[in-house]
Design an enzyme around this catalytic site. Sequence first.
Site, PDB file in Angstrom:
ATOM      1  N   HIS A 101     -10.352  -5.613   7.123  1.00  0.00           N
ATOM      2  CA  HIS A 101      -9.828  -4.983   5.532  1.00  0.00           C
ATOM      3  C   HIS A 101      -8.718  -6.032   5.412  1.00  0.00           C
ATOM      4  O   HIS A 101      -7.832  -6.905   5.379  1.00  0.00           O
ATOM      5  CB  HIS A 101      -8.734  -3.518   6.347  1.00  0.00           C
ATOM      6  CG  HIS A 101      -7.985  -3.801   7.406  1.00  0.00           C
ATOM      7  ND1 HIS A 101      -7.498  -4.200   8.770  1.00  0.00           N
ATOM      8  CD2 HIS A 101      -6.573  -3.983   6.647  1.00  0.00           C
ATOM      9  CE1 HIS A 101      -6.806  -3.785   9.303  1.00  0.00           C
ATOM     10  NE2 HIS A 101      -5.859  -3.957   7.830  1.00  0.00           N
ATOM     11  N   HIS A 103      -4.899  -6.070   4.700  1.00  0.00           N
ATOM     12  CA  HIS A 103      -3.759  -6.782   4.800  1.00  0.00           C
ATOM     13  C   HIS A 103      -3.385  -7.951   6.328  1.00  0.00           C
ATOM     14  O   HIS A 103      -5.294  -8.440   5.788  1.00  0.00           O
ATOM     15  CB  HIS A 103      -3.758  -5.588   5.603  1.00  0.00           C
ATOM     16  CG  HIS A 103      -2.989  -4.046   5.170  1.00  0.00           C
ATOM     17  ND1 HIS A 103      -3.242  -2.819   6.741  1.00  0.00           N
ATOM     18  CD2 HIS A 103      -3.058  -3.502   3.957  1.00  0.00           C
ATOM     19  CE1 HIS A 103      -2.937  -1.698   5.544  1.00  0.00           C
ATOM     20  NE2 HIS A 103      -2.804  -2.470   3.867  1.00  0.00           N
ATOM     21  N   ASP A 105      -2.250  -8.732   7.857  1.00  0.00           N
ATOM     22  CA  ASP A 105      -2.309  -9.640   9.467  1.00  0.00           C
ATOM     23  C   ASP A 105      -3.383 -10.190   9.996  1.00  0.00           C
ATOM     24  O   ASP A 105      -4.169 -10.058  11.061  1.00  0.00           O
ATOM     25  CB  ASP A 105      -2.018  -8.431  10.448  1.00  0.00           C
ATOM     26  CG  ASP A 105      -2.169  -7.239   9.766  1.00  0.00           C
ATOM     27  OD1 ASP A 105      -2.928  -6.480   8.925  1.00  0.00           O
ATOM     28  OD2 ASP A 105      -2.226  -6.232  10.398  1.00  0.00           O
ATOM     29  N   HIS A 164      -6.722   4.388   8.353  1.00  0.00           N
ATOM     30  CA  HIS A 164      -5.720   3.391   8.451  1.00  0.00           C
ATOM     31  C   HIS A 164      -5.381   2.860   6.697  1.00  0.00           C
ATOM     32  O   HIS A 164      -4.462   2.469   6.070  1.00  0.00           O
ATOM     33  CB  HIS A 164      -6.106   2.358   9.226  1.00  0.00           C
ATOM     34  CG  HIS A 164      -4.822   0.903   8.813  1.00  0.00           C
ATOM     35  ND1 HIS A 164      -3.104   0.969   8.926  1.00  0.00           N
ATOM     36  CD2 HIS A 164      -4.837  -0.298   8.925  1.00  0.00           C
ATOM     37  CE1 HIS A 164      -2.565   0.125   9.233  1.00  0.00           C
ATOM     38  NE2 HIS A 164      -3.643  -1.176   8.476  1.00  0.00           N
ATOM     39  N   ASN A 195       2.402   1.634  10.132  1.00  0.00           N
ATOM     40  CA  ASN A 195       1.698   1.368   8.817  1.00  0.00           C
ATOM     41  C   ASN A 195       0.631   2.196   8.352  1.00  0.00           C
ATOM     42  O   ASN A 195      -0.120   2.157   8.292  1.00  0.00           O
ATOM     43  CB  ASN A 195       1.597  -0.211   8.146  1.00  0.00           C
ATOM     44  CG  ASN A 195       1.590  -0.600   7.203  1.00  0.00           C
ATOM     45  OD1 ASN A 195       1.701   0.104   6.110  1.00  0.00           O
ATOM     46  ND2 ASN A 195       0.942  -1.515   6.445  1.00  0.00           N
TER      47      ASN A 195
END
Length: 249
Positions: A101, A103, A105, A164, A195
């Site tokens: 995804h 993000h 990280d 998420h 988050n």
Amino acid sequence: MRNLLAFLLFLLLRNFAQAQSSPTPKLTVTPLNDQVSVHTTYGMYGKMPFPSNGLIIKTKDGIVLIDTGWDSDTNTDNTRQLLQWVSDNLHQPVRLCIVTHAHEDKMGGISELRKAGVRVISTPLTARKSVKLGFESPEGILSNDTTFSIGQEPIRCFFPGQGHTSDNIVVWLPNQQILYGGCLIKSVAAFGMGNLADANLAEWAVTIRNVMSQFGTARIVVPGHQDWGDTKSLEHTLTLLEKHKAAQK
């Protein structure tokens, strides 16, 4: 007495300054079996270093990575360490990286992988979102349910629904019975939802139940952060969602 208080204040401020300047932990790699390992890199969450997981899959035709190291558009040192570790320890080229995804990280090291000649793929939605966040775009070629093989190792990339984020996918290794849940799934070590900036809380529990129905035979479930283990993390995610919902009332 005044001198003692001044000295104690000095020690407190010094320890705080040291904590603020302490280096982020380096890459760690933990084998799950002979073919699959978890790579863990660290980024800052709040004011503390926090671990982020991905997978290293060894096949007969090279290495497949699930997610990059936790990097930013200006610092890709974690992914550089990851590539160096693979070179030093596995002595195989990295053929592919699957981004789960958009993000940082999970896809912050795309530019470092591209420099190394590694192909990076994702869903079309993740590719579009990566660009909006200022990162290089992976190849958005994955459908919502895609299975392919590299070096005789089947890999299934599956979008179970929003949670998420709107684009979170999971990765299933049927030969290994390993499920990489990414940040959709919370570790049993997690005390909260983390988050939620891009979360769909209304759909998240439905999505987790979809994962459970699809991959209930998993022997190992690896979440995006913190400790991994068996399927208890799926149930734990549902519990955390219920607690979060109750707290918002």
